[in-house]
Motif scaffolding. Structure first.
Motif, PDB file in Angstrom:
ATOM      1  N   UNK A  17       0.870  -1.214   0.355  1.00  0.00           N
ATOM      2  CA  UNK A  17       0.101  -0.143  -0.177  1.00  0.00           C
ATOM      3  C   UNK A  17       0.635   1.035  -0.003  1.00  0.00           C
ATOM      4  N   UNK A  18       1.593   1.224   0.838  1.00  0.00           N
ATOM      5  CA  UNK A  18       2.756   2.516   0.618  1.00  0.00           C
ATOM      6  C   UNK A  18       3.557   2.543  -0.547  1.00  0.00           C
ATOM      7  N   UNK A  19       3.804   1.790  -0.646  1.00  0.00           N
ATOM      8  CA  UNK A  19       5.060   1.383  -2.249  1.00  0.00           C
ATOM      9  C   UNK A  19       4.188   2.303  -3.466  1.00  0.00           C
ATOM     10  N   UNK A  20       2.481   1.597  -3.403  1.00  0.00           N
ATOM     11  CA  UNK A  20       1.598   2.575  -4.416  1.00  0.00           C
ATOM     12  C   UNK A  20       1.502   4.117  -4.707  1.00  0.00           C
ATOM     13  N   UNK A  21       1.999   4.198  -3.316  1.00  0.00           N
ATOM     14  CA  UNK A  21       1.797   5.443  -2.935  1.00  0.00           C
ATOM     15  C   UNK A  21       2.794   6.349  -3.096  1.00  0.00           C
ATOM     16  N   UNK A  22       4.251   5.915  -3.001  1.00  0.00           N
ATOM     17  CA  UNK A  22       5.656   6.542  -3.518  1.00  0.00           C
ATOM     18  C   UNK A  22       6.070   6.987  -4.916  1.00  0.00           C
ATOM     19  N   UNK A  23       5.360   5.310  -5.583  1.00  0.00           N
ATOM     20  CA  UNK A  23       5.796   5.127  -7.068  1.00  0.00           C
ATOM     21  C   UNK A  23       5.891   6.108  -7.592  1.00  0.00           C
TER      22      UNK A  23
END
Length: 433
Positions: free
Chosen positions: A291-297
């Motif tokens: 979830x966090x990765x989807x927000x920053x990539x």
């Protein structure tokens, strides 16, 4: 003109290819959720055998990757991608009925052959629609399906396993394979009618928009051919392509090592930290890093497009991954361990979309089809070696720490090599004989 046209292209294509990749990636990695939730016990699989079954997928994938992408150039994206999806959907559903570990290995190998060419095919397809300065952002939108499919898939797969146990007389993990394979079959038929091969054929664009986009892309292609001129043979044998394949290998090794074994690591929290989690809770915890990765990539890729800088936008995340991945198992409590795992997942997902701007900046046409497929296929040897070596080292030492140090070393090597290689080769000097 540019803003309106690219907005239409983005709205038309990106949500659909994200959906395709969501289904694709979930079918590829859902074995990671099945393993610790009944499959390993039912099929009497050790960690080494589980790693082998997870990774054998990539041998079939490697065999047909380049031919598949060249076939996409010949037959068009909508036809060839539909063929890929139909064949992988049928094999994925068949996994629900495997009688033993040996048959699971066979079906995983066939699944790799069926799916070969899907990911590089989409990367190639996006170059038909997005100019170079917008390509990293487009690829990041497409690849957001990886963290989303794993985040949503972790919870979804856990729910299916838990609630579906006994339906149709199947164990929960078998019912999961059956349910999650069907969408690929359905979407294969949608793909045939929904996708458009080239901007010149897009009736959903106004005539002047079609002309502007096709002219822009043709101009970029002509410039690249004039300054680089990489024929297919060169794209399949040049040391630069092989170096890019190793960089991709180093980055994705961490993706697959963490992706296949994170559910098992979370399941071991009880032994490591005394944390009690049920099947659904483990799925929710597993989803957090993605979830966090989807927000920053996506912001990371946008910044790369805005600045035009590619090398450090790949190298910096790889360096972060080199430190955070092995550090995960040295944390004193599950919260710090999840912070380290989340950092490592974000690092991989930030590096990957920008990475694909490197080969597409100097490869076009059939050379792009072959070169991109070769980089993807050689790099995805990590899909076999990461879960297999991780499982083997874990069985050998009784501890996953050494296996994750291997992940860190390879990520560091990828970061160093991408800096040494630079963004693109020097232009050809046509004035020289």
């Amino acid at each position: 003109m540019e803003l309106v046209t690219m907005a239409k292209v983005t709205r038309r294509l990106i949500p659909f290819v994200v959906l395709l990749y969501f289904v694709n990636y979930l079918d590829r990695v859902n074995i990671g959720f099945a393993g610790p939730n009944g499959m390993n016990e039912d099929l009497a699989m050790s960690a080494t055998m589980f790693g082998f079954a997870s990774g054998i997928f990539f041998f079939g994938y490697l065999l047909l990757e380049v031919p598949s992408n060249i076939a996409l150039m010949k037959f068009g994206g909508r036809r060839w991608l539909a063929r890929i999806m139909l064949s992988w959907g049928l094999i994925s559903t068949a996994t629900a009925f495997v009688p033993n570990a040996e048959m699971l290995v066979v079906l995983r190998f066939l699944l790799g052959m069926a799916e070969a060419g899907f990911f590089p095919g989409i990367i190639l397809y996006l170059t038909f629609w997005f100019p170079e300065k917008q390509r990293s952002k487009a690829v990041s939108y497409f690849m957001i399906a990886i963290p989303v499919s794993t985040a949503v898939g972790a919870t979804l797969s856990s729910l299916i396993i838990d609630w579906g146990h006994g339906i149709l007389g199947l164990a929960g993990w078998r019912f999961m394979f059956l349910v999650e394979g069907i969408p690929a079959i359905v979407l294969a038929f949608v793909c045939w009618f929904y996708l458009t091969d080239r901007p010149a054929e897009a009736r959903w664009l106004d005539p002047d928009e079609r002309q502007w986009l096709q002219t822009t892309l043709d101009g970029e292609r002509a410039t690249t051919e004039a300054t680089q001129h990489w024929p297919l043979k060169k794209a399949l044998s040049h040391p630069r392509i092989l170096a890019l394949a190793f960089i991709y290998f180093g980055i994705t090794y961490g993706l697959y090592a963490v992706g296949f074994f994170l559910p098992t690591i979370v399941a071991d929290f009880q032994q490591l930290y005394g944390t009690q989690l049920n099947v659904i809770q483990r799925g929710l915890v597993t989803s957090i890093p993605y979830v966090v990765a989807a927000l920053v990539m996506v912001p990371w890729a946008r910044n790369s497009d805005r600045t035009g800088e590619r090398v450090w936008h790949v190298a910096i995340p790889a360096l972060v991954g080199a430190v955070s991945i092995p550090a995960a198992l040295y944390m004193s409590n599950p919260y710090l361990a999840m912070v380290a795992v989340t950092l490592s997942t974000c690092s991989v997902m930030c590096a990957l979309p920008v990475f694909w701007a490197l080969p597409s900046s100097f490869l076009v046409g059939v050379a792009a089809a072959g070169g991109i497929a070769l980089i993807n296929s050689l790099g995805n040897i990590s899909g076999f070696s990461a879960p297999y070596i991780t499982g083997w080292l874990t069985d050998l030492t009784g501890d996953p720490k050494l296996a994750l140090w291997v992940v860190g070393v390879l990520s560091l090597a990828a970061a160093v090599l991408v800096v040494a290689l630079g963004a693109r080769p020097k232009p050809i000097d046509h004035s020289r004989p």
